[in-house]
Scaffold this active site. Structure first.
Site, mmCIF file in Angstrom:
data_model
loop_
_atom_site.group_PDB
_atom_site.id
_atom_site.type_symbol
_atom_site.label_atom_id
_atom_site.label_comp_id
_atom_site.label_asym_id
_atom_site.label_seq_id
_atom_site.Cartn_x
_atom_site.Cartn_y
_atom_site.Cartn_z
ATOM 1 C CD GLU A 89 35.268 -3.332 -5.789
ATOM 2 O OE1 GLU A 89 36.269 -2.637 -5.556
ATOM 3 O OE2 GLU A 89 34.231 -2.877 -6.324
ATOM 4 C CG ASP A 230 33.390 2.220 -14.129
ATOM 5 O OD1 ASP A 230 33.517 0.995 -14.229
ATOM 6 O OD2 ASP A 230 33.102 2.780 -13.051
ATOM 7 C CD GLU A 323 26.911 6.448 -6.147
ATOM 8 O OE1 GLU A 323 27.701 7.211 -6.721
ATOM 9 O OE2 GLU A 323 27.220 5.285 -5.830
ATOM 10 C CD GLU A 344 34.805 7.511 -9.601
ATOM 11 O OE1 GLU A 344 34.290 8.207 -8.689
ATOM 12 O OE2 GLU A 344 35.041 6.293 -9.458
ATOM 13 C CB THR A 450 40.391 1.574 -12.006
ATOM 14 O OG1 THR A 450 39.190 2.346 -12.033
ATOM 15 C CG2 THR A 450 40.157 0.276 -11.257
#
Ligand code: DMJ
Length: 538
Positions: A89, A230, A323, A344, A450
């Site tokens: 992160e 991902d 989710e 997304e 991302t």
């Protein structure tokens, strides 16, 4: 109903409602708590929302606020703190956010120091943050630990179990850092981790969800394209494009064959056991919704469109993406009914609208705008939706709402925005660009990390060239300082094995185009034809 300029205004109002609420109620904490109107530290203690939102200010055209915030961050953020931070992160949000802001600084009208874009205060901050992450990579395999203490390094009691994305989501930021600063360490550690991860794939070519980075044993063996995995796949593709790197692309292509073979059913992607290929979870996760966008970048448009339609049907069923969604049951999964305002599906809509011009994708944008306004807006911000069935809210506004969700929404409705590239700012070549061989930035489009932080590949080549110039000069001086020596020093070898290239041309000599490049095409266009570029053997 689909007037893009109206949507643009509504999206700006959404941004400022959230952003001003954060500044008024939560700064300097990481995140706003939109139900209690206060702040909290979540991923560290670095005013995360402000760092993550910085480049969005410029995307929306607010140069003065960008300048003000850039200088506040320089004065207030300190990475020398006794905080356990997620390596993943911190990289995608903090390092990525600062790098992107650094590269956009000229466009934002900031005063630039000599040497920019190969130096500058925001670049130094990004480097400072990234250096704090390096101890996590000092492992026997080179795959990083998931958490590091920014002051003390990795705790001796730290678990060696990390998710796949936590190992394979560094190459964009770390290669950018290395190429801009001239210090190869960052790119080298990111590549080492990628190669180590690649070796752990199963006999049928899949990777699982969580790995022990010391023993290389797969601890969670579900293979899929969503949570925990991902952005590993995303970075193989985007890394291949940004760095013109065949190794990364061939890794992705091999994974993609296995993914299509074992996990794809009716244009959904399920979770399967990584060694046997048997279905372990027939679910769709909201994090998977980046996949149609990635496919469209690779030129697999038909498949991207069909998968997007599946995902959009789930959005329409709930007014958001839960989710987890059980495909056989056609309903949410217990305890996974929330929608934390993730980007997304909107991200994929942006790419697919660019690729097809089909207004379905704008419609998704309108739906998202209306849903978020209706369900998630509070007097001081926008709240994560705890349950899409009854619209209960959570007291959290993740920083990606400002960094990604709003940015992609805005870009969806502004197809001529400079971030979409298209070569309007140059002819795609940096070779002779600008006066006195200056860099031509923004010439080849942008690659989004991302967390939706745009990176300018042209800058990497400019500073790489700058570095090569410096190295070449050093070599010449070295040679000259050895009397009688006529021989050229051997070319420098990079970790990837490719030779460092001299830019000094002999009279009349033409520069050989870099590997896999299409010199006058913007990077975004290259992406869309990548399949052809890389698979054509002729
Ligand atoms: C973001 O932090 C990034 O997009 C990451 O890759 C996945 N999770 C969130 C958004 O959903």
């Amino acid at each position: 109903q689909l007037r893009s300029s109206d949507c643009g205004q509504r999206i700006k109002s959404m941004f400022y409602h959230a952003y001003n609420s954060y500044l008024d109620n939560a700064f300097p904490y990481d995140e706003l708590r939109p139900l209690t109107c206060d702040g909290q530290d979540t991923w560290g203690s670095f005013s995360l929302t402000l760092i993550d939102a910085l480049d969005t200010l410029l995307v929306l055209g607010n140069r003065t606020e960008f300048q003000r915030v850039a200088s506040i961050l320089q004065d207030t953020v300190d990475f020398d703190i006794d905080v356990n931070a997620s390596v993943f992160e911190t990289n995608i949000r903090v390092v990525g956010g600062l790098l992107s802001a650094h590269l956009l600084a000229k466009r934002a009208g900031m005063e630039l120091e000599p040497g920019w874009p190969c130096s500058g205060p925001l670049l130094r901050m990004a480097e400072d943050a990234a250096r704090k992450l390096l101890p996590a990579f000092e492992t026997p395999t080179g795959m990083p630990y998931g958490t590091v203490n920014l002051l003390r390094g990795v705790s001796p009691t730290e678990t060696p179990v990390t998710c796949t994305a936590g190992v394979g989501t560094f190459i964009l930021e770390f290669a950018t850092l290395s190429r801009l600063t001239g210090d190869p360490t960052f790119e080298n550690v990111a590549r080492r981790a990628l190669r180590a991860l690649w070796k752990t794939r199963s006999d049928i070519g899949l990777v699982g969800n969580h790995i022990d980075i010391v023993s290389t044993k797969w601890v969670a063996q579900d293979a899929g394209i969503g949570a925990g995995v991902d952005s590993y796949f995303e970075y193989l593709v985007k890394g291949a494009v940004m760095l013109q790197d065949e190794e990364l692309l061939s890794m992705f292509q091999a994974y993609d064959r296995a993914i299509q073979n074992y996990t794809r059913f009716d244009d959904w992607y399920l979770w399967v056991q990584m060694h046997k290929g048997t279905v372990s979870m027939p679910i769709f996760q909201s994090l998977e919704a980046f996949w149609p966008g990635l496919q469209s970048l690779l030129g697999n448009l038909d498949s991207a469109v069909r998968t997007f339609q599946n995902y959009y049907s789930v959005w329409r069923q709930f007014g958001g993406l839960p989710e987890f969604y059980s495909i056989p049951q056609g309903y949410t999964v217990d305890k996974r009914e929330g929608y934390p305002l993730r980007p997304e599906l909107i991200e994929s809509a942006m790419y697919l609208f660019r690729a097809t011009g089909d207004h379905t994708y704008l419609q998704l944008g309108v739906d998202a705008l209306e849903s978020i306004e209706k369900i998630a807006k509070t007097p001081c911000g926008y709240a994560s939706v705890k349950d899409l069935r009854d619209h209960q809210l959570d007291n959290r506004m993740e920083s990606f709402f400002l960094a990604e969700t709003i940015k992609y929404l805005y870009l969806l409705f502004d197809p001529t925005h400079f971030l979409h590239g298209g070569g309007t700012e140059g002819d795609g070549s940096w070779e002779e660009g600008g006066e006195a061989g200056e860099c031509v930035l923004g010439a080849g489009g942008f690659i989004f990390n991302t967390e939706a932080h745009p990176l300018d590949p042209a800058a990497l080549y400019c500073c790489g060239r700058h570095d090569q110039d410096r190295q070449e000069l050093q070599d010449i001086l070295l040679t000259l300082s050895q009397p009688g020596s006529q021989s050229k020093p051997p070319p420098k070898q990079t970790e990837g094995g490719s030779q460092s290239e001299s830019i000094a041309l002999k009279p009349g000599e033409k520069k050989t185009p870099p590997l896999l490049s299409c010199p006058v095409q913007p990077f975004s266009a290259r992406l869309s034809i990548l399949g052809q570029v890389f698979t054509d053997d002729t």
